[in-house]
Design a protein around this motif. Structure first.
Motif, PDB file in Angstrom:
ATOM      1  N   THR A  74       0.701  -1.228   0.468  1.00 41.97           N
ATOM      2  CA  THR A  74      -0.097   0.146  -0.243  1.00 41.97           C
ATOM      3  C   THR A  74       0.860   1.282   0.521  1.00 41.97           C
ATOM      4  N   LEU A  75       1.964   1.046   0.473  1.00 37.55           N
ATOM      5  CA  LEU A  75       2.776   2.388   0.752  1.00 37.55           C
ATOM      6  C   LEU A  75       3.021   2.950  -0.271  1.00 37.55           C
ATOM      7  N   TYR A  76       3.656   1.820  -0.568  1.00 37.69           N
ATOM      8  CA  TYR A  76       4.844   1.745  -2.243  1.00 37.69           C
ATOM      9  C   TYR A  76       4.181   1.891  -3.498  1.00 37.69           C
ATOM     10  N   THR A  77       2.690   1.206  -3.565  1.00 38.36           N
ATOM     11  CA  THR A  77       1.535   1.390  -5.399  1.00 38.36           C
ATOM     12  C   THR A  77       0.995   2.174  -5.121  1.00 38.36           C
ATOM     13  N   THR A  78       0.301   3.285  -3.912  1.00 36.88           N
ATOM     14  CA  THR A  78      -0.341   3.139  -4.257  1.00 36.88           C
ATOM     15  C   THR A  78      -0.343   5.049  -4.569  1.00 36.88           C
ATOM     16  N   PRO A  79       0.827   5.896  -4.233  1.00 36.06           N
ATOM     17  CA  PRO A  79       1.419   6.889  -4.672  1.00 36.06           C
ATOM     18  C   PRO A  79       1.322   6.868  -6.093  1.00 36.06           C
ATOM     19  N   VAL A  80       2.015   5.503  -6.674  1.00 33.16           N
ATOM     20  CA  VAL A  80       3.096   5.218  -8.078  1.00 33.16           C
ATOM     21  C   VAL A  80       1.178   5.382  -8.863  1.00 33.16           C
ATOM     22  N   LEU A  81       0.065   4.612  -8.247  1.00 34.22           N
ATOM     23  CA  LEU A  81      -1.170   4.339  -9.044  1.00 34.22           C
ATOM     24  C   LEU A  81      -1.559   5.560  -9.389  1.00 34.22           C
ATOM     25  N   TYR A  82      -1.249   6.796  -8.198  1.00 33.87           N
ATOM     26  CA  TYR A  82      -2.392   8.216  -8.476  1.00 33.87           C
ATOM     27  C   TYR A  82      -1.177   8.193  -9.260  1.00 33.87           C
ATOM     28  N   LEU A  83       0.033   8.595  -9.251  1.00 31.60           N
ATOM     29  CA  LEU A  83       0.473   9.267 -10.552  1.00 31.60           C
ATOM     30  C   LEU A  83       0.011   8.797 -11.846  1.00 31.60           C
ATOM     31  N   TYR A  84      -0.019   7.572 -12.303  1.00 31.54           N
ATOM     32  CA  TYR A  84      -0.361   6.557 -13.840  1.00 31.54           C
ATOM     33  C   TYR A  84      -1.586   6.673 -13.797  1.00 31.54           C
ATOM     34  N   LEU A  85      -2.918   7.429 -12.445  1.00 30.87           N
ATOM     35  CA  LEU A  85      -3.888   6.775 -13.342  1.00 30.87           C
ATOM     36  C   LEU A  85      -3.931   8.319 -13.351  1.00 30.87           C
ATOM     37  N   ASP A  86      -3.535   9.471 -13.009  1.00 31.09           N
ATOM     38  CA  ASP A  86      -3.552  11.240 -13.641  1.00 31.09           C
ATOM     39  C   ASP A  86      -2.945  11.190 -14.647  1.00 31.09           C
ATOM     40  N   ARG A  87      -1.968  10.876 -15.088  1.00 33.44           N
ATOM     41  CA  ARG A  87      -1.465  10.341 -16.556  1.00 33.44           C
ATOM     42  C   ARG A  87      -2.341   9.701 -17.486  1.00 33.44           C
ATOM     43  N   PHE A  88      -2.857   8.729 -17.186  1.00 32.49           N
ATOM     44  CA  PHE A  88      -3.528   8.520 -17.892  1.00 32.49           C
ATOM     45  C   PHE A  88      -5.212   9.466 -18.740  1.00 32.49           C
ATOM     46  N   ARG A  89      -5.536   9.653 -17.426  1.00 27.25           N
ATOM     47  CA  ARG A  89      -6.501  10.979 -17.194  1.00 27.25           C
ATOM     48  C   ARG A  89      -6.426  11.802 -18.188  1.00 27.25           C
ATOM     49  N   LEU A  90      -5.156  12.499 -17.985  1.00 28.32           N
ATOM     50  CA  LEU A  90      -4.579  13.613 -19.090  1.00 28.32           C
ATOM     51  C   LEU A  90      -3.947  12.789 -20.633  1.00 28.32           C
ATOM     52  N   TRP A  91      -4.075  11.747 -20.390  1.00 27.78           N
ATOM     53  CA  TRP A  91      -3.773  11.281 -21.871  1.00 27.78           C
ATOM     54  C   TRP A  91      -4.988  10.777 -22.549  1.00 27.78           C
ATOM     55  N   SER A  92      -6.435  10.225 -21.894  1.00 28.75           N
ATOM     56  CA  SER A  92      -7.289  10.253 -22.319  1.00 28.75           C
ATOM     57  C   SER A  92      -8.364  11.604 -23.219  1.00 28.75           C
ATOM     58  N   ARG A  93      -8.235  12.819 -22.444  1.00 25.78           N
ATOM     59  CA  ARG A  93      -8.506  13.997 -21.874  1.00 25.78           C
ATOM     60  C   ARG A  93      -8.167  15.007 -23.658  1.00 25.78           C
ATOM     61  N   ARG A  94      -6.984  13.862 -23.583  1.00 27.17           N
ATOM     62  CA  ARG A  94      -5.973  14.995 -24.900  1.00 27.17           C
ATOM     63  C   ARG A  94      -6.775  14.190 -26.333  1.00 27.17           C
ATOM     64  N   LEU A  95      -6.986  12.523 -26.084  1.00 28.28           N
ATOM     65  CA  LEU A  95      -7.607  11.690 -27.006  1.00 28.28           C
ATOM     66  C   LEU A  95      -9.135  12.388 -27.728  1.00 28.28           C
ATOM     67  N   PHE A  96      -9.720  12.310 -26.662  1.00 24.16           N
ATOM     68  CA  PHE A  96     -10.839  12.744 -26.740  1.00 24.16           C
ATOM     69  C   PHE A  96     -10.817  14.248 -27.802  1.00 24.16           C
ATOM     70  N   ARG A  97     -10.724  15.043 -26.654  1.00 24.18           N
ATOM     71  CA  ARG A  97     -10.274  16.665 -27.504  1.00 24.18           C
ATOM     72  C   ARG A  97      -9.857  16.447 -29.154  1.00 24.18           C
ATOM     73  N   ARG A  98      -8.940  15.074 -29.684  1.00 19.17           N
ATOM     74  CA  ARG A  98      -8.857  14.970 -31.443  1.00 19.17           C
ATOM     75  C   ARG A  98      -9.870  14.477 -31.769  1.00 19.17           C
ATOM     76  N   THR A  99     -10.585  13.206 -30.720  1.00 16.20           N
ATOM     77  CA  THR A  99     -11.555  12.465 -31.448  1.00 16.20           C
ATOM     78  C   THR A  99     -13.082  13.581 -31.920  1.00 16.20           C
ATOM     79  N   PHE A 100     -12.972  13.995 -31.088  1.00 11.01           N
ATOM     80  CA  PHE A 100     -14.409  15.451 -31.041  1.00 11.01           C
ATOM     81  C   PHE A 100     -13.989  16.559 -30.678  1.00 11.01           C
ATOM     82  N   PRO A 101     -13.047  17.402 -31.881  1.00  9.66           N
ATOM     83  CA  PRO A 101     -12.653  19.139 -31.952  1.00  9.66           C
ATOM     84  C   PRO A 101     -14.013  19.200 -31.180  1.00  9.66           C
ATOM     85  N   GLY A 102     -14.835  19.766 -31.973  1.00  8.32           N
ATOM     86  CA  GLY A 102     -16.084  20.577 -31.703  1.00  8.32           C
ATOM     87  C   GLY A 102     -16.784  20.606 -30.370  1.00  8.32           C
ATOM     88  N   LEU A 103     -16.505  20.002 -29.370  1.00  4.41           N
ATOM     89  CA  LEU A 103     -17.129  19.656 -28.138  1.00  4.41           C
ATOM     90  C   LEU A 103     -16.529  20.575 -27.564  1.00  4.41           C
TER      91      LEU A 103
END
Length: 111
Positions: A74-103
């Motif tokens: 828990t002490l080692y994986t929670t911060p790592v997973l938090y940062l990876y999920l934040d990166r995934f959130r930013l990546w998916s947001r960029r992908l969504f904006r490229r796929t649907f540019p008018g929204l």
């Protein structure tokens, strides 16, 4: 830890790395105190002697071992997973904006 990090990100506009680092610093002692209390409570079971002790000892050993292993993970994986999920959130947001540019961009929820 995650609640503290999200609160720091939202209320103080911190970067995810800084927010999870501060959350880890703030929550380390309470997490360790809780786990050590549970481990100390299971130690008599793990060191049981006398009649029936051979039946209770494996349970105590597995409780103590499981608590130690889960604490380390828990002490080692929670911060790592938090940062990876934040990166995934930013990546998916960029992908969504490229796929649907008018929204329009979704606003942050009001607090």
């Amino acid at each position: 830890m995650i609640d503290f990090a999200l609160e720091a990100e939202r209320s103080r506009d911190m970067e995810p790395h800084d927010a999870i680092f501060e959350a880890c610093r703030l929550r380390f002692r309470p997490i360790m105190m809780t786990t050590s209390a549970a481990i100390l409570g299971a130690l008599p079971l793990a060191a049981s002697f006398g009649n029936g002790g051979e039946l209770r000892r494996p349970l105590g050993i597995s409780i103590v071992g499981g608590l130690l292993l889960s604490q380390v993970l828990t002490l080692y994986t929670t911060p790592v997973l938090y940062l990876y999920l934040d990166r995934f959130r930013l990546w998916s947001r960029r992908l969504f904006r490229r796929t649907f540019p008018g929204l329009p961009e979704t606003p942050r929820p009001a607090e």
